[in-house]
Design a protein around this motif. Sequence first.
Motif, PDB file in Angstrom:
ATOM      1  N   GLU A   1       6.487  -5.157 -15.147  1.00 43.44           N
ATOM      2  CA  GLU A   1       5.678  -4.009 -15.544  1.00 43.44           C
ATOM      3  C   GLU A   1       5.724  -2.955 -14.449  1.00 43.44           C
ATOM      4  OE1 GLU A   1       1.078  -2.953 -16.917  1.00 43.44           O
ATOM      5  OE2 GLU A   1       1.745  -5.044 -16.715  1.00 43.44           O
ATOM      6  N   VAL A   2       6.245  -1.797 -14.787  1.00 43.79           N
ATOM      7  CA  VAL A   2       6.447  -0.730 -13.801  1.00 43.79           C
ATOM      8  C   VAL A   2       5.128  -0.057 -13.464  1.00 43.79           C
ATOM      9  CG1 VAL A   2       7.582   1.487 -13.394  1.00 43.79           C
ATOM     10  CG2 VAL A   2       8.808  -0.342 -14.576  1.00 43.79           C
ATOM     11  N   ASN A   3       4.952   0.245 -12.171  1.00 46.15           N
ATOM     12  CA  ASN A   3       3.793   1.001 -11.703  1.00 46.15           C
ATOM     13  C   ASN A   3       4.041   2.488 -11.963  1.00 46.15           C
ATOM     14  OD1 ASN A   3       1.744   2.302 -10.327  1.00 46.15           O
ATOM     15  ND2 ASN A   3       1.984   1.135  -8.443  1.00 46.15           N
ATOM     16  N   PRO A   4       3.221   3.151 -12.789  1.00 46.09           N
ATOM     17  CA  PRO A   4       3.462   4.570 -13.091  1.00 46.09           C
ATOM     18  C   PRO A   4       3.482   5.449 -11.840  1.00 46.09           C
ATOM     19  CG  PRO A   4       1.853   3.660 -14.606  1.00 46.09           C
ATOM     20  CD  PRO A   4       2.082   2.616 -13.554  1.00 46.09           C
ATOM     21  N   THR A   5       2.672   5.091 -10.846  1.00 44.90           N
ATOM     22  CA  THR A   5       2.650   5.886  -9.609  1.00 44.90           C
ATOM     23  C   THR A   5       4.018   5.879  -8.931  1.00 44.90           C
ATOM     24  OG1 THR A   5       0.316   5.347  -9.266  1.00 44.90           O
ATOM     25  CG2 THR A   5       1.541   6.156  -7.355  1.00 44.90           C
ATOM     26  N   ALA A   6       4.673   4.728  -8.930  1.00 44.81           N
ATOM     27  CA  ALA A   6       5.985   4.623  -8.299  1.00 44.81           C
ATOM     28  C   ALA A   6       7.012   5.474  -9.031  1.00 44.81           C
ATOM     29  CB  ALA A   6       6.435   3.164  -8.255  1.00 44.81           C
TER      30      ALA A   6
ATOM     31  N   ALA B   1       0.814  -1.214   0.000  1.00 48.35           N
ATOM     32  CA  ALA B   1       0.000   0.000   0.000  1.00 48.35           C
ATOM     33  C   ALA B   1       0.847   1.262   0.000  1.00 48.35           C
ATOM     34  CB  ALA B   1      -0.934  -0.002   1.216  1.00 48.35           C
ATOM     35  N   ILE B   2       1.955   1.258   0.734  1.00 49.63           N
ATOM     36  CA  ILE B   2       2.765   2.479   0.849  1.00 49.63           C
ATOM     37  C   ILE B   2       3.944   2.512  -0.117  1.00 49.63           C
ATOM     38  CG2 ILE B   2       2.143   2.738   3.282  1.00 49.63           C
ATOM     39  CD1 ILE B   2       4.926   1.709   4.021  1.00 49.63           C
ATOM     40  N   ALA B   3       4.317   1.350  -0.660  1.00 47.70           N
ATOM     41  CA  ALA B   3       5.529   1.267  -1.486  1.00 47.70           C
ATOM     42  C   ALA B   3       5.550   2.241  -2.665  1.00 47.70           C
ATOM     43  CB  ALA B   3       5.729  -0.169  -1.981  1.00 47.70           C
ATOM     44  N   PRO B   4       4.451   2.416  -3.415  1.00 51.92           N
ATOM     45  CA  PRO B   4       4.527   3.309  -4.579  1.00 51.92           C
ATOM     46  C   PRO B   4       4.860   4.753  -4.239  1.00 51.92           C
ATOM     47  CG  PRO B   4       2.584   1.896  -4.712  1.00 51.92           C
ATOM     48  CD  PRO B   4       3.146   1.737  -3.328  1.00 51.92           C
ATOM     49  N   TYR B   5       4.782   5.113  -2.966  1.00 53.48           N
ATOM     50  CA  TYR B   5       4.970   6.504  -2.578  1.00 53.48           C
ATOM     51  C   TYR B   5       6.320   6.774  -1.915  1.00 53.48           C
ATOM     52  CZ  TYR B   5      -0.001   6.191  -3.434  1.00 53.48           C
ATOM     53  OH  TYR B   5      -1.216   5.952  -4.023  1.00 53.48           O
TER      54      TYR B   5
ATOM     55  N   MET C   1      14.689  -0.875 -11.925  1.00 51.77           N
ATOM     56  CA  MET C   1      15.750  -1.877 -12.028  1.00 51.77           C
ATOM     57  C   MET C   1      15.186  -3.221 -12.458  1.00 51.77           C
ATOM     58  SD  MET C   1      18.894  -0.964 -11.542  1.00 51.77           S
ATOM     59  CE  MET C   1      19.639  -2.525 -11.095  1.00 51.77           C
ATOM     60  N   TRP C   2      14.072  -3.636 -11.858  1.00 53.89           N
ATOM     61  CA  TRP C   2      13.448  -4.914 -12.245  1.00 53.89           C
ATOM     62  C   TRP C   2      13.055  -4.901 -13.718  1.00 53.89           C
ATOM     63  CZ3 TRP C   2       9.767  -4.846  -7.409  1.00 53.89           C
ATOM     64  CH2 TRP C   2      10.483  -5.314  -6.286  1.00 53.89           C
ATOM     65  N   ALA C   3      12.531  -3.757 -14.182  1.00 54.07           N
ATOM     66  CA  ALA C   3      12.132  -3.659 -15.582  1.00 54.07           C
ATOM     67  C   ALA C   3      13.340  -3.697 -16.514  1.00 54.07           C
ATOM     68  CB  ALA C   3      11.334  -2.379 -15.808  1.00 54.07           C
TER      69      ALA C   3
END
Length: 245
Positions: free
Chosen positions: A212-217, A190-194, A204-206
């Motif tokens: 697939e990267v989270n745009p919010t992150a 829940a908090i990781a993207p922020y 790095m994973w991508a």
Amino acid sequence: MALTLVHTRYQLLRTIRIPIALVGSAFFPAASMIFFVVPAAGDDPTGAVYATASMVVFASIISNLFGHGIGVAEDRAQPWDPYTRTLPVGLFPNFAGRIITGLMMMLLSMLPVVVIAAVFTEASVTVWEFLAGLVVLIVASLPFMLMGLAIGYLLSTKAALAVVQIIFFPLAFAGGLLSAPDAAPGFVKAIAPYVPSRGAVELMWAAVGDFEVNPTAVVSLVVWTAAVGAVAVYAYRRDEGRRYR
């Protein structure tokens, strides 16, 4: 540029003369690789690649927070720093020299992680994936460099040491660096993207895998970079105003 290279050379020589500083920043990620990643994901090629990428970002966080946060605070307490700050060279050469030095020390601190992954796990990447990961690491490490600079210019050595020790592990944990991409606890997801560490590790994973990267992150990483960059410049100007005006 010439003045920036002079500052970089000076910072590198000072760091190399105290090699235990580099050993310290490389120890935690390398130890995590040996005691956690190798037993848990060493036989899984995909899992080992992702875990190694996470530990590389972990090494970047530690290297930059300790190297800049504590290093700058210690420099401010020495007589040489006030002298160099009175020279008519402006903000950029000193700042840029520290960032370049931090990048080089960061790359050295991640070498044990890469060697352990290559020797003791099934992790494997192509040359292009490795180069992409290297470029991403340099870009994604900027918020941690700037965060370290802000801490170093705002706080005394003892205070900087305490703050760095308090924040480096939560940054890694909250960003999901200590678990597989989809295996973090619910509150971490829940908090990781922020937090900036999540955007850094997802990039790095991508770069080294099919993630697939989270745009919010990513947006959060950019916002953090701009915010801590502004704080770092403010901290430098504040320190300069207090001591030299």
